[in-house]
Design a protein around this motif. Sequence first.
Motif, short mmCIF file in Angstrom:
data_model
loop_
_atom_site.label_atom_id
_atom_site.label_comp_id
_atom_site.label_asym_id
_atom_site.label_seq_id
_atom_site.Cartn_x
_atom_site.Cartn_y
_atom_site.Cartn_z
N GLN A 1 -61.21 67.03 -93.22
CA GLN A 1 -61.54 66.47 -92.07
C GLN A 1 -60.93 65.02 -92.01
OE1 GLN A 1 -65.64 65.59 -92.38
NE2 GLN A 1 -66.22 67.62 -91.31
N SER A 2 -60.77 64.67 -90.48
CA SER A 2 -60.12 63.36 -90.40
C SER A 2 -60.94 62.42 -89.35
CB SER A 2 -58.68 63.39 -89.90
OG SER A 2 -58.61 64.33 -88.72
N LEU B 1 -55.37 69.51 -89.99
CA LEU B 1 -54.77 68.28 -89.77
C LEU B 1 -54.61 67.84 -88.54
CD1 LEU B 1 -52.65 66.22 -90.94
CD2 LEU B 1 -50.81 67.57 -90.37
N THR C 1 -55.83 56.40 -88.68
CA THR C 1 -56.36 57.64 -89.02
C THR C 1 -56.49 58.02 -90.48
OG1 THR C 1 -55.11 58.38 -87.06
CG2 THR C 1 -55.68 60.16 -88.30
N SER D 1 -57.33 65.13 -86.25
CA SER D 1 -57.13 63.53 -85.89
C SER D 1 -56.71 63.58 -84.47
CB SER D 1 -55.98 63.26 -86.81
OG SER D 1 -55.13 63.79 -86.56
N VAL E 1 -47.77 64.71 -89.88
CA VAL E 1 -48.95 63.98 -89.64
C VAL E 1 -48.58 63.46 -88.27
CG1 VAL E 1 -49.82 63.67 -92.13
CG2 VAL E 1 -48.29 62.06 -90.92
N THR F 1 -53.88 59.12 -96.02
CA THR F 1 -54.32 60.34 -96.41
C THR F 1 -54.63 60.45 -97.81
OG1 THR F 1 -52.61 61.20 -94.92
CG2 THR F 1 -53.43 62.89 -96.59
N ILE G 1 -57.37 60.65 -93.23
CA ILE G 1 -57.45 62.08 -93.55
C ILE G 1 -58.04 62.34 -95.01
CG2 ILE G 1 -56.10 64.20 -93.48
CD1 ILE G 1 -53.91 62.81 -91.60
N ILE H 1 -51.76 55.99 -90.71
CA ILE H 1 -52.40 57.34 -91.29
C ILE H 1 -52.46 57.05 -92.84
CG2 ILE H 1 -51.95 59.77 -91.52
CD1 ILE H 1 -50.83 59.79 -88.86
N ASP I 1 -57.30 65.09 -97.57
CA ASP I 1 -56.43 66.65 -97.78
C ASP I 1 -57.05 67.04 -99.45
OD1 ASP I 1 -55.29 67.19 -95.52
OD2 ASP I 1 -53.35 66.48 -96.03
#
Length: 287
Positions: free
Chosen positions: A63-64, A7, A33, A10, A247, A237, A35, A235, A37
């Motif tokens: 990855q982010s 996590l 950002t 980022s 996060v 995700t 992400i 963010i 997951d």
Amino acid sequence: MAFRLHLFSSFLLILITILSSGPNAAEGARVFTIINDCKETIWPGVTPGDNFNGGGFELKSGQSVVFNAPVGWSGRIWGRTGCKFDKNGNGSCQTGDCGNTLKCKGSGETPASLTEFTLANLDFYDVSLVDGFNLPIVVKAFGKGNCSTAGCESDLRKTCPSELSVKSNGKVIACRSACDVFNTDEYCCRGIYGNSAVCQPTYYSKKFKNACPTAYSYAYDDPTSIFTCTGSDYIITFCASNRKQTVCSYHGRKLICSGANGFRSLVGRWWGLMLALVLMTNMWVIS
């Protein structure tokens, strides 16, 4: 034994974005950002994508990546799955394809889960399943005002009605919308159904809504699906299994994290940068 950056990957990306852009550029833009997951590699698509690596990129599991988008940007971000691209960025995806290219110049093919943004003095954002579903996706906003979390944590591929299912090698890889499958005015909110008074939830849109209460399930699902925030960073995700997971984003000269206790400002600007660097050297996770 492989190692992957989890996590807090980022953080470094946020630092690089801010330091390379300069304080004025960072303050006049929204930080996104993104992400992954999911257990699989995905290929996010963005349109218009000038501020997002030309509109598309690969994002491996865990990855982010961080981008700046200017106030005034209005667009959509989605995930593509099952992609194969050559060294020139030519290829195709099983879901969310945008014209056989890595860097999208137009919208993705249905079915695809979409995030939609309009950045202004007051930002508007939502997650839409109106064009179907291919990946769970959640948007967290860091700003002032309502700033509610939008999205769909549930994996609708597991519960998709057979008549809406898209399969590859016997596996459900996406879930189409009823409009896409049946193409009727009632399901597509058009013709005599082309207004909010007449176009009402259907059996299929209710299934989407029950699973994902803060995502658009049909065209006029505005009251519980569109959100606003002022001066926000975001963010996004993919495959977020728990909305209470921690996060973080760099917002308002502070490193801000969300978790079980909501949003917390950790430290000021320069101490935040130092803390992030420390975290970066210690937060490697064995996978």
